[in-house]
Motif scaffolding. Structure first.
Motif, short mmCIF file in Angstrom:
data_model
loop_
_atom_site.label_atom_id
_atom_site.label_comp_id
_atom_site.label_asym_id
_atom_site.label_seq_id
_atom_site.Cartn_x
_atom_site.Cartn_y
_atom_site.Cartn_z
N GLY A 156 58.68 5.15 17.80
CA GLY A 156 57.76 5.15 16.67
C GLY A 156 57.20 6.49 16.26
O GLY A 156 56.68 6.64 15.15
N GLY A 157 57.22 7.47 17.14
CA GLY A 157 56.77 8.81 16.77
C GLY A 157 55.28 9.05 16.84
O GLY A 157 54.82 10.14 16.47
N TYR A 158 54.50 8.07 17.34
CA TYR A 158 53.07 8.34 17.41
C TYR A 158 52.80 9.39 18.49
O TYR A 158 53.26 9.28 19.62
N GLY A 159 52.06 10.43 18.10
CA GLY A 159 51.75 11.52 19.01
C GLY A 159 52.73 12.67 18.95
O GLY A 159 52.46 13.74 19.50
N THR A 160 53.87 12.47 18.29
CA THR A 160 54.85 13.55 18.13
C THR A 160 55.12 13.83 16.66
O THR A 160 55.05 14.97 16.21
N VAL A 161 55.42 12.79 15.89
CA VAL A 161 55.69 12.96 14.45
C VAL A 161 54.39 12.91 13.65
O VAL A 161 54.21 13.62 12.67
N TYR A 162 53.48 12.08 14.06
CA TYR A 162 52.18 11.97 13.39
C TYR A 162 51.19 11.44 14.42
O TYR A 162 51.54 10.86 15.43
N GLY A 163 49.90 11.65 14.15
CA GLY A 163 48.85 11.11 14.99
C GLY A 163 48.74 11.82 16.33
O GLY A 163 49.62 12.57 16.75
N HIS A 183 61.90 -0.28 8.58
CA HIS A 183 60.58 0.01 8.03
C HIS A 183 60.02 1.34 8.52
O HIS A 183 60.52 1.93 9.47
N LEU A 184 58.94 1.75 7.86
CA LEU A 184 58.18 2.94 8.24
C LEU A 184 56.76 2.53 8.58
O LEU A 184 56.25 1.53 8.07
N PRO A 185 56.08 3.30 9.43
CA PRO A 185 54.67 3.01 9.71
C PRO A 185 53.80 3.38 8.51
O PRO A 185 54.11 4.29 7.75
N LEU A 186 52.69 2.67 8.36
CA LEU A 186 51.76 2.96 7.26
C LEU A 186 50.64 3.91 7.66
O LEU A 186 50.10 4.63 6.82
N LEU A 187 50.29 3.94 8.96
CA LEU A 187 49.17 4.77 9.40
C LEU A 187 49.29 6.23 8.99
O LEU A 187 48.29 6.82 8.56
N PRO A 188 50.46 6.87 9.09
CA PRO A 188 50.49 8.29 8.71
C PRO A 188 50.10 8.54 7.26
O PRO A 188 49.52 9.58 6.94
N TYR A 189 50.39 7.60 6.38
CA TYR A 189 50.01 7.77 4.97
C TYR A 189 48.50 7.62 4.81
O TYR A 189 47.88 8.30 3.98
N GLY A 190 47.89 6.75 5.62
CA GLY A 190 46.44 6.65 5.61
C GLY A 190 45.78 7.92 6.10
O GLY A 190 44.78 8.39 5.54
N TYR A 191 46.34 8.52 7.16
CA TYR A 191 45.80 9.78 7.65
C TYR A 191 45.87 10.88 6.59
O TYR A 191 44.92 11.66 6.42
N VAL A 192 46.98 10.94 5.87
CA VAL A 192 47.13 11.96 4.82
C VAL A 192 46.11 11.74 3.71
O VAL A 192 45.50 12.69 3.21
N LYS A 197 62.40 7.06 3.90
CA LYS A 197 63.58 6.22 4.13
C LYS A 197 63.39 5.50 5.46
O LYS A 197 62.67 5.97 6.35
N PRO A 198 64.01 4.35 5.61
CA PRO A 198 63.81 3.57 6.85
C PRO A 198 64.18 4.37 8.09
O PRO A 198 65.03 5.26 8.05
N ARG A 199 63.53 4.03 9.20
CA ARG A 199 63.73 4.76 10.44
C ARG A 199 65.14 4.64 10.97
O ARG A 199 65.69 5.57 11.55
N LEU A 228 61.83 7.88 15.00
CA LEU A 228 61.27 8.34 13.73
C LEU A 228 61.29 9.86 13.66
O LEU A 228 60.97 10.55 14.63
N GLN A 229 61.67 10.39 12.50
CA GLN A 229 61.65 11.82 12.23
C GLN A 229 60.68 12.10 11.09
O GLN A 229 60.51 11.27 10.19
N ALA A 230 60.07 13.27 11.11
CA ALA A 230 59.07 13.60 10.10
C ALA A 230 59.64 13.52 8.69
O ALA A 230 58.98 13.09 7.76
N VAL A 231 60.91 13.94 8.52
CA VAL A 231 61.51 13.95 7.19
C VAL A 231 61.59 12.53 6.61
O VAL A 231 61.59 12.36 5.38
N MET A 232 61.67 11.54 7.46
CA MET A 232 61.77 10.15 6.98
C MET A 232 60.50 9.71 6.26
O MET A 232 60.55 8.86 5.37
#
Length: 610
Positions: free
Chosen positions: A97-104, A561-570, A595-597, A602-606
């Motif tokens: 999921g990338g939490y703590g590395t890609v976002y958050g 799908h993609l997570p929604l939390l990173p968009y809320g943080y932004v 784009k879907p994971r 998960l990568q930041a570019v996604m």
């Protein structure tokens, strides 16, 4: 839809176990006469921080934090587990999921907590309010984030959004459970949950929830059984939490007092039911307390928009059949573990056909009819596809029974359509709860059963489609015109959001694939209504995002799908920059495409974050 003050040196330990009662001689307590009983003040440092209870990101991802004595967990153990459960219920903490590395991030944030019960005037049951004050509170940029729990969760139910964003940057964070929460009352031993999260008998302590009826059976849930229709007051709950937060900041930093909306920016942020709550707060903020609002996937009802109860009860009846359409053959949850159509969903098509609601005779033709029925009601293919998870997990029935009871102001022994909550054993049968199960409810439960040793029973018959009778009963409460239906409609009418002030920065973020609160029924009519009334809300309808980030680790689901939390943080970052760095508030913002994971991490570019 889930509640002690620090001095230097030895005084910290002396006061860490104290409860502080409001005093009329203390200016910090002025204006919060809604507080009921004591205010608890606790210190959280040295491997017991505000954001993770000392677990850190690795600990949050791990199995539930253990209780040394499961029958009698300590206050500290309950708090730590409540925080962990709230994180896992909202964020994607899975390995891809990338939490703590890609976002958050989940840094160590030491500080203090202030917690109390509060009441809306006229309410039967209290709601919890909690302020977290980090030791790194930025006194030069006085910031208070106010939030409400998602779903029906307890007091930490929005920590993965508001706490994770606000605490590391030096903001204090005020929470409310908005009249929901996991302070279940068990009639079997006459116990509920005290302010510290531990079980207590009625009459021995102030409880998070105790039914007005002294005699009853089963389990009583605050959201469903308080008699208050709490959803109608979610906005007021949020504003009370903000008032409580300001007063506790006075107490935490008396040399900096008073903290007011004029010298402290109050940012409201929430997701799901919490998102609806902050939008409700924006509409009743007559004192202009709020400096800005960010709402993720909000459960919001506009004057001319559809109500949750309407589309939820329709989905409960029609989606099982519609999802058998071939277009959903590869959709996660839309087929059983062997890739075959769910047998109970096939039966639903047959039931609707027997009632004359479906005219065709073959399964695929019936599924196509059910699909077209929902399309005509406003459901999109994306919403139906991700709605397969809510259907397979029985969420429509679960939510419908609880919300109908809340709207009709029913008690635990008088729920509509024959539903009831009871403790259950490992086989799923009604049974008396053991002490360990009861003790864990406050920390582990979601606020609406089933789960954690409490089941939803009733609303069934002996037919081949046993749950249909309950679903149809719930639906008739919307489509009918008898006294019960009129009572329910009156409560739903009270949920309609009011217009926020014209100059309030407001940003709504929702996943385009949301299958629980589809955008066509929630954010889109709300944003359109505001724009028609001369407001300028920002809106992101994020492609490939859906309602439950916590579902993304499930096999095959996160691939799409993609997570929604990173968009809320932004969105919160942009609001903060506007409030504190004088960056202009835009009139519009391009929606990230993303784009879907896929099957990999998960990568930041996604995410395509700006």
């Amino acid at each position: 839809m889930n509640i002690r003050i620090s001095l230097v040196g030895a005084a910290v330990l002396a006061l860490a176990a104290c409860a502080v009662r409001p005093s009329s001689t203390e200016p910090s307590m002025q204006g919060i006469d809604f507080v009921q009983g004591d205010v608890s003040a606790t210190v959280h440092r040295d491997h017991d921080d505000l954001l993770s209870g000392g677990l850190g990101l690795a600990g949050l991802k791990a199995p539930p934090a253990p209780f040394a004595d499961p029958q009698h967990p300590t206050v500290q153990e309950l708090r730590r587990r409540a925080i962990q459960t709230s994180w896992k219920g909202i964020a994607d903490l899975g390995p891809l999921g990338g939490y703590g590395t890609v976002y958050g991030a989940v840094p160590d944030v030491p500080g203090r907590e202030y917690q109390a019960f509060a009441k809306i005037p006229g309410a039967h049951a209290p709601h919890r309010v909690l302020l977290q004050v980090p030791d790194n509170f930025d006194k030069t940029r006085r910031c208070l984030v106010v939030t409400a729990s998602s779903g029906s969760r307890g007091i930490y139910g929005a920590i993965a959004l508001a706490g994770a964003w606000g605490l590391p940057r030096g903001c204090a964070v005020a929470y409310t459970d908005k009249g929901t929460g996991s302070g279940y009352f068990d009639y079997a031993d006459d116990t509920g949950v005290a302010l510290d999260g531990q079980r207590a008998k009625r009459g021995t302590a102030m409880l998070e929830f105790e039914p007005t009826s002294a005699i009853g059976e089963g389990i009583a849930i605050k959201h469903a059984h308080s008699g208050d229709n709490p959803e109608a007051d979610w906005g007021r709950h949020v504003l009370q939490a903000a008032q409580f937060g300001l007063a506790m900041l006075d107490r935490a930093f008396p040399d900096q007092a008073p903290f007011t909306p004029q010298n402290t920016k109050i940012i409201a942020a929430g997701l799901s039911n919490g998102g609806g709550a902050v939008l409700q707060a924006a509409g009743v903020d007559d004192q202009h307390m709020l400096a800005g609002v960010v709402a993720l996937e909000p459960n919001v009802h506009t004057p001319d928009g559809p109500a949750l109860y309407d589309y939820m009860t329709e989905a409960a009846i029609w989606l099982p059949c519609a999802l058998l359409d071939e277009r959903f053959a590869s959709t996660p949850f839309a087929r059983d573990a062997h890739g075959k159509p769910h047998a109970t969903w096939i039966t639903r098509c047959a039931s609707l056909h027997a009632q004359g609601l479906l005219k065709t005779s073959t399964l695929q033709a019936q599924a196509a009819e059910a699909y077209e029925h929902l399309r005509s009601a406003g459901w999109t293919d994306q919403a139906m596809a991700t709605g397969a998870s809510s259907t397979a997990l029985d969420l429509w029935r679960v939510i419908g029974a609880a919300y109908a009871s809340a709207y009709m102001r029913r008690g635990a022994d008088d729920m509509p359509c024959g539903y009831r909550y009871e403790a259950m054993n490992a086989a799923g049968k009604p049974a008396m709860a053991d002490e360990a199960t009861r003790a864990s409810w406050w920390a582990d439960a979601s606020g609406i059963p089933p789960g954690n040793g409490v089941g939803l029973f009733g609303g069934t018959d002996a037919s081949a489609d046993p749950q249909l009778v309950g679903a149809e009963c719930l639906r008739r409460l919307w489509t009918g015109n008898d006294a019960d239906a009129m009572a329910l409609h009156a409560s739903v009418k009270a949920l309609v959001a009011k217009l926020p002030r014209a100059d309030l920065p407001l940003w709504v973020v929702q996943g385009a694939d949301d299958g629980l609160l589809p955008t066509a029924f929630t954010s889109e009519p709300y944003v359109a209504w505001l724009r028609n009334e001369g407001r300028q809300p920002l809106y992101w309808k994020v492609p490939h995002a859906q309602h439950f980030d916590a579902f993304l680790p499930l096999p095959g689901f996160g691939d799409r799908h993609l997570p929604l939390l990173p968009y809320g943080y932004v969105a919160l970052d942009r609001l903060y920059a506007h409030l504190y760095a004088a960056q202009p508030w835009p009139s519009d913002v391009p929606t990230p495409t993303g784009k879907p994971r896929g099957a990999g991490p998960l990568q930041a570019v996604m995410l395509d974050l700006p």
